[in-house]
Design an enzyme around this catalytic site. Structure first.
Site, PDB file in Angstrom:
ATOM      1  CG  ASP A  47      28.342  24.791 -13.527  1.00  0.00           C
ATOM      2  OD1 ASP A  47      27.882  24.548 -14.669  1.00  0.00           O
ATOM      3  OD2 ASP A  47      28.355  23.942 -12.621  1.00  0.00           O
ATOM      4  CD  GLU A  88      24.949  21.287  -8.108  1.00  0.00           C
ATOM      5  OE1 GLU A  88      24.762  20.093  -7.761  1.00  0.00           O
ATOM      6  OE2 GLU A  88      24.910  21.665  -9.289  1.00  0.00           O
ATOM      7  CD  GLU A 140      22.838  16.072 -12.171  1.00  0.00           C
ATOM      8  OE1 GLU A 140      23.849  16.780 -12.335  1.00  0.00           O
ATOM      9  OE2 GLU A 140      22.040  16.227 -11.231  1.00  0.00           O
ATOM     10  CD  GLU A 210      27.599  19.261 -19.577  1.00  0.00           C
ATOM     11  OE1 GLU A 210      28.611  19.696 -18.987  1.00  0.00           O
ATOM     12  OE2 GLU A 210      26.442  19.440 -19.154  1.00  0.00           O
TER      13      GLU A 210
HETATM   14  C1  HMH Z   1      27.266  22.688 -17.459  1.00  0.00           C
HETATM   15  N1  HMH Z   1      26.603  20.489 -16.702  1.00  0.00           N
HETATM   16  C2  HMH Z   1      26.887  21.742 -16.380  1.00  0.00           C
HETATM   17  N2  HMH Z   1      26.819  22.167 -15.117  1.00  0.00           N
HETATM   18  C3  HMH Z   1      26.459  21.319 -14.132  1.00  0.00           C
HETATM   19  N3  HMH Z   1      26.412  21.781 -12.849  1.00  0.00           N
HETATM   20  C4  HMH Z   1      26.163  19.976 -14.445  1.00  0.00           C
HETATM   21  C5  HMH Z   1      26.250  19.605 -15.760  1.00  0.00           C
HETATM   22  C6  HMH Z   1      25.811  18.934 -13.417  1.00  0.00           C
HETATM   23  O1  HMH Z   1      25.014  19.333 -12.410  1.00  0.00           O
END
Ligand code: HMH
Length: 221
Positions: A47, A88, A140, A210
């Site tokens: 991520d 983040e 999001e 996702e």
């Molecule tokens: C894969 N989708 C993914 N990572 C993230 N951090 C977000 C959405 C949302 O910020």
């Protein structure tokens, strides 16, 4: 029903896919406390790579809002989102060091590479603001919905994972996602039918990406 807002309508029509993305076995395992910590670490490393690619996409959306939006406040909402992404990125670095995840040697997996490549394609000026802002909302919203569920009634999320869930599951992030949804709905209401169908296809693709992204936490490849 004609009076229903577009995104609400899509979420009803594609409820099964939406639920697959927002109630994935990985996030459900966080919620019930059975999560495999190596799966969590895999997710964390992947991520971080995704978020680094998400920033330029967000920047391209800001540019589209500036050029194409009919409402000045859109820019402020997106700029707030970019500011949150800045925070983040720092959080990922701290969290990775806490868990002993070496970000510099994390190799992006196939599903991640494909998702990042897709994001990059959305930075093109050919992609309309309405389409891009709908994509931004969907990306999001999946995290908001997934991680809020890990903190909701009945959750047994381990203490050391609560901060992660809070990042996307907090009320402020929930409000931010609803604001993005309102922007997308407002634009979609004013859009031609071909733009509306493109945006719907976009939401479906993002939900699929996702699901594949969460699947990487299994570490089968
Ligand atoms: C894969 N989708 C993914 N990572 C993230 N951090 C977000 C959405 C949302 O910020």
């Amino acid at each position: 029903k004609k009076e229903m807002l577009m995104i609400e309508k899509w979420l009803n029509q594609h409820n099964e896919l939406y639920t697959t993305a927002t109630r994935h076995p990985f996030t459900l395992s966080i919620r019930d406390g059975s999560v495999d910590l190596s799966a969590f670490k895999r997710w964390l490393g992947q991520d971080y790579i995704f978020v680094r690619a998400f920033v330029p996409f967000a920047a391209s959306l800001l540019l589209k809002a500036w050029k194409e939006s009919d409402d000045d406040s859109d820019i402020e909402v997106i700029l707030g989102g970019i500011a949150a992404l800045n925070d983040e990125v720092s959080w990922f670095k701290r969290e990775a060091s806490k868990w002993g995840v070496l970000l510099s040697s994390t190799v992006p997996q196939k599903a991640n590479l494909e998702y990042c490549r897709f994001l990059e394609s959305l930075t093109s000026p050919e992609v309309e603001y309405t389409i891009a802002v709908t994509a931004f909302w969907a990306i999001e919203a999946v995290y908001q919905e997934s991680y809020a569920h890990c903190l909701a009634d009945g959750s047994k999320t381990p203490e050391e994972l609560k901060e992660t869930c809070q990042r996307w599951g907090n009320d402020g992030f929930g409000q931010y996602c609803r604001t993005l949804q309102n922007i997308a709905n407002r634009r979609l209401e004013k859009s031609r039918e071909d733009i509306v169908s493109k945006a719907e296809a976009m939401v479906i693709r993002i939900l699929e990406y996702e699901v594949e992204f969460w699947n990487m936490s299994r570490g089968e490849t």
